[in-house]
Design an enzyme around this catalytic site. Structure first.
Site, short mmCIF file in Angstrom:
data_model
loop_
_atom_site.label_atom_id
_atom_site.label_comp_id
_atom_site.label_asym_id
_atom_site.label_seq_id
_atom_site.Cartn_x
_atom_site.Cartn_y
_atom_site.Cartn_z
N GLU A 231 0.79 -1.22 0.00
CA GLU A 231 0.00 0.00 0.00
C GLU A 231 0.83 1.29 0.00
OE1 GLU A 231 -4.11 -1.67 2.02
OE2 GLU A 231 -2.85 -0.30 3.19
N GLU A 351 -6.29 -7.52 -1.90
CA GLU A 351 -6.94 -7.41 -0.60
C GLU A 351 -8.38 -6.99 -0.82
OE1 GLU A 351 -5.23 -5.08 2.54
OE2 GLU A 351 -3.16 -5.63 2.04
#
Length: 452
Positions: A231, A351
């Site tokens: 991320e 995710e």
């Protein structure tokens, strides 16, 4: 019988074998010793590659020296805690249980951390270039156990968040060494000393030889891909160009060490301010200010596939469920379409996290949202488009609840979600090109009855 041969050669050889076996069993935690690797029989696996917008397994026949390609559509999950729980013999059984259970659900890929940066006794990297061998052996165990259960791993190499050290730890190390570096975490992407720290770590991981199997990580087919960073986000949108350059440099560096594995960034899928057409699909105006851009970051040459995350419940506050459903539907559609038409690369939703709260009609939020993702991946797979799969965030086993958050769950304790996940595994398996099936049809695989 030649008793002279037995007395002079066989018995002494057996004696030496016994001595080495006892030494290993007694001191294997303290010796850098790989004697048992000659007895470790691992399942055959092909490396995963990319053919335009699809993943393929490259199966090599050693007898004929021929190469066949089998399409791969992925149903998988996240369990970021595998390395940490593999450090100690007393907790390794939980890692084995998680991987075994994943295989029994027909899941094929698990994403997990291959990093832990700091000065703690259970950190993998204690200082820049200084590694904890005990923790490295835990990662060795994860890889061997994954291959045992025909699971492939996406190994993430650093965290953009503070958990497990992350980019902030690299910046602190540079400051402590007297380097003139900004306190901003964005310095991770620009400072030459920090970048060399990261490269040193990446090289140590990618070129490591597994202490259990004797196989180099760069030669290990149970590794699906290297993920550069979990991320990535910038503190300022002005750092966008620096992040783009960092991705290009580090993807090229990984490829210089390992030509057999795929490389991805670790993106959440946000659009940058320059993409006026797509920026409206972001979960909020804040997403365009993070210095990341799904299209530009993913288009870099050495990035083999792109990734997207989906957390409509934490990204978007104060709206009803129908609005979140609408957002998720457009979010998945747009990324599959752009991966297909613009990037021409597979997109993996690495995710997807949804809470388990119950609706008034008795249905679960998680199932409603997960089914949206699953159905869109399946429709894309049937058409051989870029939607290559999705990984649930995240699965636990009993005793691992401390690693949980609002999106984590023990799948077999949620029968309706468990059934949904298994059904997705089976229909993606049946959509994949028929071919060599030794990797797919393992004992207790729920899809075995439906495969031919």
């Amino acid at each position: 019988m030649d008793t002279q041969w037995r007395d002079k050669k066989l018995y002494p050889a057996l004696g030496i074998f016994t001595i080495f076996s006892l030494l290993y069993l007694s001191f294997n935690d303290n010796l850098n010793f790989t004697f048992p690797q000659i007895f470790l029989r691992q399942p055959c696996m092909g490396f995963v590659g990319v053919n335009q917008t699809r993943f393929v397994i490259k199966n090599e026949n050693p007898k004929t020296q021929s190469l066949t390609f089998q399409e791969l559509y992925i149903n998988g999950w996240n369990s970021y805690w595998l390395m940490e729980e593999s450090v100690w013999e007393t907790s390794r059984f939980r890692v084995a249980e998680m991987l075994r259970r994943g295989g029994e659900m027909g899941l094929s890929v698990c994403r997990t951390w291959a990093f832990s940066d700091g000065g703690g006794p259970n950190d993998l990297q204690l200082l820049p270039g200084v590694f904890n061998e005990r923790v490295f052996k835990g990662l060795d165990y994860v890889i061997v156990e994954a291959r045992k259960h025909n699971i492939r791993l996406i190994l993430s190499l650093v965290n953009n968040l503070k958990a497990y050290g992350g980019t902030a730890q690299y910046v602190r190390w540079a400051q402590e060494a007297g380097t003139n570096v900004s306190s901003s975490r964005d310095a991770f992407f620009t400072n030459s000393t920090v970048k060399e720290y990261y490269k040193s770590f990446v090289k140590a991981v990618v070129t490591r030889k597994n202490s259990i199997s004797g196989v180099k990580y760069s030669e290990e087919p149970a590794i699906f891909a290297w993920e550069l960073i979990n991320e990535p986000r910038c503190e300022s949108s002005s750092s966008a160009a620096a992040l783009q350059a960092w991705i290009s440099e580090m993807a090229g560096f990984v490829k210089s060490l390992d030509q057999k594995h795929l490389v991805t960034v670790g993106l959440e899928g946000f659009y940058g301010v320059k993409k006026s057409g797509s920026v409206g699909l972001n979960p909020g105006k804040w997403a365009a200010s993070l210095g990341v851009d799904f299209i530009e970051n993913s288009a870099i040459e050495n990035i083999d596939f792109t990734s997207v995350h989906a957390y409509p419940h934490s990204w978007i506050n104060g709206i009803n469920s129908d609005t979140r459903v609408d957002f998720l539907s457009h979010w998945v559609d747009s990324h599959i379409s752009e991966a297909e038409k613009i990037l021409k690369k597979p997109v993996l939703f690495t995710e997807v996290g949804f809470p388990s709260s119950m609706q008034k009609d008795g249905s679960y939020d998680r199932n409603i949202f997960l089914k949206i993702v699953y159905d869109k991946i399946y429709e894309s797979a049937k058409k051989r488009k870029a939607g290559a799969g999705a990984l649930v965030w995240q699965l636990l086993v009993e005793g691992m609840e401390r690693y949980g958050d609002q999106f984590s769950f023990i799948a077999w304790k949620h029968p309706s979600t468990y059934k949904l996940m298994v059904e997705q595994s089976c229909r993606l398996l049946n959509t994949s090109t028929r071919g060599l099936t030794h990797e797919k049809l393992i004992q207790k695989n729920p899809c075995l009855a439906n495969a031919s």
